[in-house]
Design an enzyme around this catalytic site. Structure first.
Site, mmCIF file in Angstrom:
data_model
loop_
_atom_site.group_PDB
_atom_site.id
_atom_site.type_symbol
_atom_site.label_atom_id
_atom_site.label_comp_id
_atom_site.label_asym_id
_atom_site.label_seq_id
_atom_site.Cartn_x
_atom_site.Cartn_y
_atom_site.Cartn_z
ATOM 1 N N SER A 89 64.217 -105.940 35.642
ATOM 2 C CA SER A 89 65.497 -106.170 35.074
ATOM 3 C C SER A 89 66.483 -104.867 34.516
ATOM 4 O O SER A 89 66.167 -104.137 34.613
ATOM 5 C CB SER A 89 64.561 -106.939 33.683
ATOM 6 O OG SER A 89 63.950 -105.706 32.307
ATOM 7 N N SER A 91 66.574 -103.492 31.035
ATOM 8 C CA SER A 91 66.350 -103.508 30.019
ATOM 9 C C SER A 91 66.257 -101.894 29.458
ATOM 10 O O SER A 91 66.469 -101.106 28.642
ATOM 11 C CB SER A 91 65.169 -104.317 29.131
ATOM 12 O OG SER A 91 63.541 -103.517 29.827
ATOM 13 N N LYS A 146 58.972 -99.404 29.238
ATOM 14 C CA LYS A 146 59.939 -99.458 27.958
ATOM 15 C C LYS A 146 59.497 -97.950 26.982
ATOM 16 O O LYS A 146 59.108 -96.650 27.812
ATOM 17 C CB LYS A 146 59.112 -99.727 26.642
ATOM 18 C CG LYS A 146 59.539 -101.167 26.947
ATOM 19 C CD LYS A 146 60.772 -102.232 26.750
ATOM 20 C CE LYS A 146 60.661 -103.766 27.366
ATOM 21 N NZ LYS A 146 62.015 -104.403 27.785
ATOM 22 N N SER A 229 66.865 -106.375 25.044
ATOM 23 C CA SER A 229 65.948 -105.483 25.663
ATOM 24 C C SER A 229 64.674 -106.390 24.620
ATOM 25 O O SER A 229 65.165 -106.091 23.547
ATOM 26 C CB SER A 229 65.160 -103.668 25.359
ATOM 27 O OG SER A 229 64.281 -103.695 25.622
#
Length: 270
Positions: A89, A91, A146, A229
């Site tokens: 993704s 994010s 993250k 996100s």
């Protein structure tokens, strides 16, 4: 359905290892005796194909003998040293792009038992600014990636698209408006203490406001693509036991199956 590769790898290593051991303990001696008897009767060494015909190694024993060392090496490397992941993704844009293949240091935060993920050797603690892979708290069969912004005990506030750590605004330097004439995104260089990295803010995205106090044994993580996100601002904290490892390098970019892999993007993850 989510495919648990770690569980399959552990099971495959265990099954082939047991099968190899059973064959070696119970059946190999009898096969060797048959070969020795055949050579004695022939008055000399038999050709390789004749030895194989006399020995008659069962398929499961031959398969296990070949696969167990390979699976064991892969298990050790993947569980305790380095594991590859693909970014699914956006994010973590602009730091990581969709289709980036990254390497994750599995021992940086300590050694863990495969599948159970329980730590048996303590090492480093996550630091603010680390890019981490972890098991999603709401569904541990899914891996997320993250950036750590909050450590245990920190007070995190997000307001006016600015991150505050323990009451101190983390500095942002505007690098570019994208596109320049009618900007939809703003590219910033953000400082998290001594760690500098790039982030995106969407011009049209609403402002997310909130304040959180990070509990002991947990971490607050956000994506570098701040307005796109799914992170701790929405679902909470990452427990230490769900950490997989520290992402440290991009080694390839391959967004689509029919595209050409790009190895020129190799870089250290900041």
């Amino acid at each position: 359905m989510n495919f648990d590769f770690a569980l399959v790898l552990v099971a495959g290593t265990f099954i082939t290892g047991i099968a190899w051991l059973v064959d070696k303990v119970l059946f190999e001696k009898a096969r060797n005796a048959r070969v020795s008897a055949a050579e004695a009767a022939a008055g000399g060494d038999l050709p390789t194909d004749a030895k194989e015909a006399v020995a008659q190694i069962p398929w499961w024993a031959d398969f296990s003998r070949s696969m167990f060392p390979v699976l064991a090496v892969v298990l050790v490397v993947r569980s305790f040293l380095i594991e590859p992941f693909q970014i699914p993704s956006g994010s973590m844009l602009p730091t990581l792009k969709i289709g980036d293949f990254i390497l994750v240091n599995k021992f940086h935060y300590g050694l863990r038992v495969p599948v159970l993920n329980s730590k048996f050797v303590e090492m480093n603690e996550p630091e603010r600014g680390d890019v981490v892979v972890f098991k999603f708290p709401q569904n541990p069969s899914i891996n997320f990636i993250k950036r750590v912004v909050g450590l245990p005990g920190d007070v995190i506030r997000y307001q006016n698209k600015t991150l505050y750590v323990n009451g101190e605004a983390q500095s942002k330097e505007l690098l570019a408006k994208l596109p320049p004439r009618n900007p939809q995104q703003l590219l910033f260089n953000e400082s998290l203490g001594e760690v500098q990295h790039e982030i995106y803010n969407d011009v049209q995205a609403p402002n997310r406001v909130g304040q959180w106090t990070v509990p002991e044994g947990k971490y607050f993580v956000v994506g570098d693509n701040r307005d796109n996100s799914n992170d701790s601002r929405y679902w909470g904290y990452v427990p230490d036991e769900l950490l997989v490892g520290k992402a440290f390098a991009v080694w390839m970019h391959w967004p689509e199956l029919l595209s050409i892999p790009d190895l020129t993007v190799a870089k250290k993850i900041q």
